[in-house]
Scaffold this active site. Structure first.
Site, PDB file in Angstrom:
ATOM      1  CD  GLU A 176      -2.912  -0.949   0.123  1.00 34.73           C
ATOM      2  OE1 GLU A 176      -3.510   0.042  -0.289  1.00 34.73           O
ATOM      3  OE2 GLU A 176      -3.168  -2.112  -0.748  1.00 34.73           O
TER       4      GLU A 176
ATOM      5  CB  SER B 262     -26.840 -29.478 -25.924  1.00 34.45           C
ATOM      6  OG  SER B 262     -26.058 -30.590 -26.430  1.00 34.45           O
TER       7      SER B 262
END
Length: 831
Positions: free
Chosen positions: A135, A416
């Site tokens: 950070e 499918s």
């Protein structure tokens, strides 16, 4: 003696002037070259004329900059004097969020902040350094604010290089502890001045300790101690460097980088983890050899609160993801709590979904007797196509036991159930076959097993379910029976990129894993979620108009309403493309692999699907006013790996037309019990409703020979009339008096003798097999599936040819398109 004459050009001294002050000197006016007589030249150069007169001089610019500097300096001094360090904000004791059903009743309560503050001395130094590497690497040497970083972050955000933060750890701590997460200019100004004042009044250790205790790490964990317990089940003092680096990684995006809750983000999370460790090496906080030996520390499983048991946890998780992914609130702001979130979930339909899964599947599971039953998972989603509202969602057996949401995960092939998108793309793009015939439901394709695709850039010869060859069949029949070879060829005829664009338009995210535009796209190799597929089918159900799905009716906090994203419906494909696709999916339910859905008692259109190695089985279907997708999935409960469903629930195979379709029917029947059945209102593609003419060009002669014995009848012997679907078929004897053919599937019809007295078997699947008397004479009762078994005569003596599903079966002189029903695979091969 007289005065000397003054020098030329000087005015004589005026004797009346006190002090003898000389008068103004006389200036001789010398005409400028080319100028008007007598006017002097401008001092310092040529006079500014024209547009140059509008530009400020350098003196004006310098004066403006000095004035601006004075004003800015004054503002900074005033801000520093006027802005005080406030008391801790409400986030330090954050509230719960309340989630409500659409009727306003409570669904769940998510909150009670999980935070345990610890002194900095209890946090291992390497964990502190990992946080700084992630950070703010120059935290100990830099000032409380970094104006250059703030300007750079603002510029990168404005220029489209990504939304970035220029905040130091001091600023982030001020935001977490004293202010809030809202993105406003007022909050930013306060943050700036409080950070400066705090940096002057407090030590770096004080600020870092506060930052570690107030930061949000995901999993409802505030602070490094709570995060250590939530992800690794240990006290912060026992964290390793690698574990600390992962917790530091989470600070950048707590929800997205949780690799357990969001497996899709694993690569990004690991990359960020590597960035943190590399930063530690760069700052000489970690030895390169130790860095090389570091391995990604897998976090533990989620341990959700008991208040989120059952479906509540899945619903809350899905709603939270919807809120944060669309930027309605970021995860830190949402985690502060205090929000009342009214969802679109219909309480009655949600209960109906749970009941349907329990009665149709869960109650049938017996893991002690069948080990494969341990692998079974289920997921489902239901959307109102007219509004896009998600009215029900089934995530799994229990959020506290199976924490991964099966309705939103993206790691199973859709199989499918993707095929309708290929046909919709064909109609939308007015596509034609390799021989130049327009693709309609009546277009003939060769459906032989392993038939090589023609016209593609790569060789592809897909298998059909059960290795069955069908010969020349219509697209409609190929959809009924889910014939892979037909749809693989159709995908090439349409174009893979056009198919992909149509699927995206319907609602499949472009970022879906394995969303490749090759021929295999037709077989559903991509990994869309159940919810994504429900969105796409909802677009088909609403005649090609896509309304983005939503989980939200309203969000409020302290009386204020939070704005929600615009969801204006959009016509993404033509109505005829969507409706013609629907017409074929109606046939799948009426005549094909999805007949189990008829039990819902409402007209329905749907498609089955079974993924590679039977790892998942799908049923996606809809009525005119409700769209629902159900999927069964195989997953090892211990390792999390995807597994096949072979043998589960005592079945040799699990297909989409089985348990998923039955769950769909049970849910839909209950969900629509208060409404009358409604027929589809369809506008079909030109030529979709008329049968193919007999002189249509046949497929090219390079198609492989059908190794199977051709069925008796077909398009020639008897054709579609002589004993076909007319003589004794759907006309003379109809579905009642004489079945679909002369000795059709009924002989005695579905009424007089029905499927019981004269049903599908007598002579069974044994004596005469599926042919001598085939699936016709006899019945599911008298003679049943046992008399003679599948042995004597089996599928050979009198098998599927001599009197089988052809002569005495559905053809009796020939099926309309020939060959299809004579080679219909056994039920457990059908998707």
């Amino acid at each position: 003696m007289s005065d000397q004459s003054p020098p030329p050009g000087w005015t004589p001294r005026d004797p009346d002037t006190p002090g003898g002050t000389p008068a103004e000197p006389v200036v001789e006016r010398v005409p400028r070259k080319g100028g008007a007589g007598g006017r002097p030249a401008a001092k310092g150069g040529r006079k500014r004329t024209g547009w140059r007169r509008a530009l400020p001089t350098w003196r004006m610019l310098l004066g403006s900059l000095v004035l601006l500097g004075l004003l800015l300096g004054g503002a900074l001094v005033a801000g520093y004097l006027l802005v005080d360090i406030p008391p801790a904000n409400a986030a330090a004791t954050a509230q719960s969020n309340v989630y409500l059903y659409s009727d306003g009743s409570q669904l769940a309560r998510d909150g009670e902040v999980n935070r345990v503050n610890v002194p900095l001395s209890q946090v291992p130094l390497t964990v502190q350094e990992a946080v700084l590497a992630a950070e703010d690497r120059d935290f100990h040497s830099e000032r409380a604010v970094d104006p250059k970083a703030m300007v750079r972050a603002a510029w990168n955000t404005v220029t489209g290089k990504g939304k970035q933060s220029g905040s130091t750890i001091t600023q982030q701590y001020v935001k977490n502890y004293y202010l809030g997460q809202e993105q406003t200019v007022n909050r930013k100004v306060k943050e700036f001045f409080i950070a400066i004042k705090l940096g002057r009044e407090k030590s770096k250790d004080y600020i870092l300790e506060g930052y570690l205790n107030t930061s949000y790490f995901g999993r409802n964990a505030y602070g490094i101690q709570a995060a250590s317990q939530a992800y690794y089940g240990k006290d912060v003092t026992r964290l390793t460097t690698a574990e600390g680096a992962y917790l530091a990684t989470l600070l950048n995006s707590p929800s997205a980088f949780d690799v357990v809750a969001h497996p899709r983000s694993r690569d990004r999370a690991v990359a960020r983890w590597n960035y943190v460790l590399d930063g530690m090496v760069k700052k000489e906080w970690m030895d390169p050899a130790e860095r090389a030996a570091a391995r990604f520390p897998e976090p533990g499983k989620l341990r959700p609160a008991s208040g989120l048991s059952g479906q509540r946890g899945y619903l809350v998780e899905a709603v939270k993801d919807y809120i944060t992914e669309r930027g309605i609130l970021d995860d830190k702001t949402l985690a502060e709590g205090g929000y009342r979130i009214t969802t679109t979930i219909d309480k009655r339909r949600q209960a109906a979904f749970v009941d349907a899964v329990r009665t149709e599947m869960v109650d049938e599971l017996d893991p002690a007797a069948r080990p494969a039953d341990r692998l079974v998972r289920a997921g489902g989603a239901s959307i109102d196509p007219a509004t896009g509202k998600v009215v029900a969602l089934y995530g799994g057996i229990d959020y506290t036991k199976q924490y991964v949401n099966n309705a939103t995960r993206h790691d199973y092939q859709v199989a499918s159930t993707f095929k309708p998108f290929v046909f919709a793309a064909a109609v939308e793009n007015d596509s034609r076959t390799q021989e130049g015939r327009r693709i309609t439901p009546n277009t003939l394709y060769n459906g032989d097993n392993k038939r090589p695709v023609v016209g593609g850039r790569i060789r592809f010869a897909p298998e059909n379910e059960g290795q069955v060859s069908y010969g020349n069949i219509t697209v409609n029949t190929a959809t009924d029976l889910s014939v892979n070879t037909v749809y693989a060829q159709m995908a090439v005829d349409v174009g893979g990129e056009k198919v992909k664009r149509t699927a995206i338009a319907l609602g499949i995210p472009e970022s879906t894993p394995n969303f490749d535009a090759g021929p295999a796209i037709a077989l559903g190799t991509m990994q869309a979620s159940v919810l994504d597929m429900t969105q796409a089918y909802a677009t088909l159900a609403d005649h090609g108009r896509r309304t983005p799905y939503t989980f939200l009716e309203k969000i409020t906090k302290d009386g204020d309403t939070i704005g929600l994203p615009d969801r204006t419906p959009e016509q993404v494909i033509s109505r005829e493309a969507a409706d013609t696709t629907t017409s074929m999916l109606v046939s799948v339910v009426d005549n094909g692999t999805g007949t189990a859905a008829l039990a819902a008692g409402h007209p329905a259109a749907g498609k089955t699907g079974t993924a590679e190695l039977d790892r998942s089985a799908w049923f996606a279907a809809y009525t005119p006013d409700l769209v629902t997708v159900v999927s069964m999935m195989g997953q090892d409960p211990d390792t999390g790996t995807l597994q096949s469903l072979y043998g589960a629930l005592g079945e040799r195979r699990i297909g989409g037309g089985g348990y998923p379709a039955r769950i769909w029917a049970a849910y839909t029947k209950a969900a629509l019990e208060a409404s009358d059945p409604v027929d589809f209102d369809l506008e079909l593609q030109r030529g979709a409703s008329r049968p193919q003419q007999p002189d249509v060009p046949q497929p090219p002669p390079d198609f492989p020979e059908d190794p199977a014995t051709p069925p008796t009848g077909g398009q020639t012997d008897g054709g579609p009339d002589d004993g076909g679907q007319t003589q004794g078929g759907r006309t003379d004897g109809g579905r009642t008096d004489g079945g679909r053919t002369d000795g059709g599937q009924n002989q005695g019809g579905r009424t007089d003798g029905g499927q019981t007295d004269g049903g599908q078997n007598q002579g069974g699947r044994t004596n005469g097999g599926q042919t001598d008397g085939g699936p016709t004479q006899g019945g599911q009762t008298n003679g049943g599936q046992d008399q003679g078994g599948r042995t004597d005569g089996g599928q050979t003596d009198g098998g599927r040819t001599d009197g089988g599903a052809t002569d005495a079966g559905r053809n009796a002189g020939g099926d309309t398109q020939g060959g299809a029903f004579g080679r219909r695979p056994p039920a457990d091969y059908l998707e």
